[in-house]
Motif scaffolding. Structure first.
Motif, PDB file in Angstrom:
ATOM      1  N   TRP A 196      -3.366   5.108  -1.516  1.00  0.00           N
ATOM      2  CA  TRP A 196      -1.923   5.206  -1.444  1.00  0.00           C
ATOM      3  C   TRP A 196      -1.267   5.222  -2.821  1.00  0.00           C
ATOM      4  O   TRP A 196      -0.383   6.040  -3.083  1.00  0.00           O
TER       5      TRP A 196
ATOM      6  N   ILE B  86       6.999   9.076   3.903  1.00  0.00           N
ATOM      7  CA  ILE B  86       6.070   8.192   4.610  1.00  0.00           C
ATOM      8  C   ILE B  86       6.593   6.759   4.603  1.00  0.00           C
ATOM      9  O   ILE B  86       6.527   6.055   5.614  1.00  0.00           O
ATOM     10  N   ARG B  87       7.140   6.323   3.469  1.00  0.00           N
ATOM     11  CA  ARG B  87       7.733   4.979   3.399  1.00  0.00           C
ATOM     12  C   ARG B  87       8.879   4.847   4.401  1.00  0.00           C
ATOM     13  O   ARG B  87       9.010   3.827   5.079  1.00  0.00           O
TER      14      ARG B  87
ATOM     15  N   THR C 111       2.877   0.510   4.353  1.00  0.00           N
ATOM     16  CA  THR C 111       2.526   1.905   4.059  1.00  0.00           C
ATOM     17  C   THR C 111       1.127   1.988   3.464  1.00  0.00           C
ATOM     18  O   THR C 111       0.334   2.847   3.848  1.00  0.00           O
TER      19      THR C 111
ATOM     20  N   ALA D  30       5.658  10.704  -0.485  1.00  0.00           N
ATOM     21  CA  ALA D  30       5.457   9.260  -0.350  1.00  0.00           C
ATOM     22  C   ALA D  30       6.722   8.589   0.177  1.00  0.00           C
ATOM     23  O   ALA D  30       6.651   7.683   1.017  1.00  0.00           O
TER      24      ALA D  30
ATOM     25  N   ASN E 235       9.269   6.367   7.151  1.00  0.00           N
ATOM     26  CA  ASN E 235       8.683   6.268   8.491  1.00  0.00           C
ATOM     27  C   ASN E 235       8.200   4.846   8.763  1.00  0.00           C
ATOM     28  O   ASN E 235       8.447   4.281   9.828  1.00  0.00           O
ATOM     29  N   ARG E 236       7.520   4.248   7.812  1.00  0.00           N
ATOM     30  CA  ARG E 236       7.039   2.868   7.975  1.00  0.00           C
ATOM     31  C   ARG E 236       8.215   1.913   8.101  1.00  0.00           C
ATOM     32  O   ARG E 236       8.176   0.962   8.877  1.00  0.00           O
TER      33      ARG E 236
ATOM     34  N   TRP F 180      -1.968   3.910   5.157  1.00  0.00           N
ATOM     35  CA  TRP F 180      -2.597   5.024   4.434  1.00  0.00           C
ATOM     36  C   TRP F 180      -4.078   4.760   4.163  1.00  0.00           C
ATOM     37  O   TRP F 180      -4.936   5.590   4.461  1.00  0.00           O
TER      38      TRP F 180
END
Length: 109
Positions: A29, A43-44, A15, A40, A46-47, A19
């Motif tokens: 990040w 997004i994590r 991540t 956040a 998603n990663r 980022w």
């Protein structure tokens, strides 16, 4: 894909690279994650999905690489040419088990 265990450290590292380097964000990040923990976490997640999808391919490639490395060490080209089948037979029983153990150890199994 929930059966694949991706360490939190790997997710965080992926991540952060995504980022900071891929997106090239001016807000780094770590600061973004502190300022907006809910975003956040999205997004994590998603990663993590991306890493879970890639993990079987990466692991299979690593197992092939390790097996080739071990095979090359166990069957040096000069020995194979000079000693042929006798050398191969001598390696067969002990090296086969050793190779399997090393592959399992290196692949985390």
């Amino acid at each position: 894909m929930a059966d694949i265990d991706i360490p939190d450290e790997a997710v965080e590292a992926a991540t952060q690279v995504f980022w900071d380097e891929v997106l090239g964000r001016s807000d780094k990040w770590e600061q973004f994650a502190k300022d907006d923990p809910d975003a956040a976490e999205i997004i994590r997640d998603n990663r993590r999905c991306i890493l879970e999808a890639a993990a079987p391919i990466i692991r299979a490639d690593e197992r092939r690489r390790v097996a080739e490395e071990i095979r090359a060490a166990a069957w040096p080209p000069d020995k194979a040419k000079t000693e042929g089948l006798d050398f191969g037979y001598a390696l067969g029983r002990s090296a086969g088990l050793d190779i399997a153990a090393q592959i399992a150890e290196r692949s985390g199994k």
